[in-house]
Design an enzyme around this catalytic site. Sequence first.
Site, mmCIF file in Angstrom:
data_model
loop_
_atom_site.group_PDB
_atom_site.id
_atom_site.type_symbol
_atom_site.label_atom_id
_atom_site.label_comp_id
_atom_site.label_asym_id
_atom_site.label_seq_id
_atom_site.Cartn_x
_atom_site.Cartn_y
_atom_site.Cartn_z
ATOM 1 N N CYS A 50 0.854 -1.189 0.000
ATOM 2 C CA CYS A 50 0.000 0.000 0.000
ATOM 3 C C CYS A 50 0.891 1.240 0.000
ATOM 4 C CB CYS A 50 -0.900 0.018 1.238
ATOM 5 S SG CYS A 50 -2.034 -1.372 1.321
ATOM 6 N N ALA A 51 0.494 2.251 -0.748
ATOM 7 C CA ALA A 51 1.259 3.489 -0.801
ATOM 8 C C ALA A 51 1.204 4.217 0.542
ATOM 9 C CB ALA A 51 0.735 4.393 -1.911
#
Length: 136
Positions: A50-51
């Site tokens: 996930c960013a």
Amino acid sequence: MASAAFEEIVEDFEFIEDWEDRYRHVIDLGKDMTPLEDALKVPATKVDGCASQVWLHPRIVDGTFSFDGDSDAMIVRGLIAVLRNLYNGLSCKDVLAIDARAEMERLGMNDHLSAQRSNGLRAMIERIRLVAAESA
């Protein structure tokens, strides 16, 4: 196969035509969630891929799957809320039977998330499925 709570979100989305309004609705769903306790924001609950920072804390009680989660990004927190509505309260077997991509398509999410957000959503779904598979 989706839960009644998820079906409610689908119905809400049918009345919200503008995508900015839909995003706001998803963000509001995230704001309504109880924050995950800091003690549960540990490497074991962190979701890779996930960013933004994402933590999922799954539980299986008497064969029923549920999870809490949190993120430092408002839209991702909202996506966690959507996934909670999709999965919480189901058996592990039912969790594995859900085609999350198809369910998210019902909301139009697949076409309106950035590549990074889509990857993060996929990573969250994979974590949920992994936990459910271990207990199915």
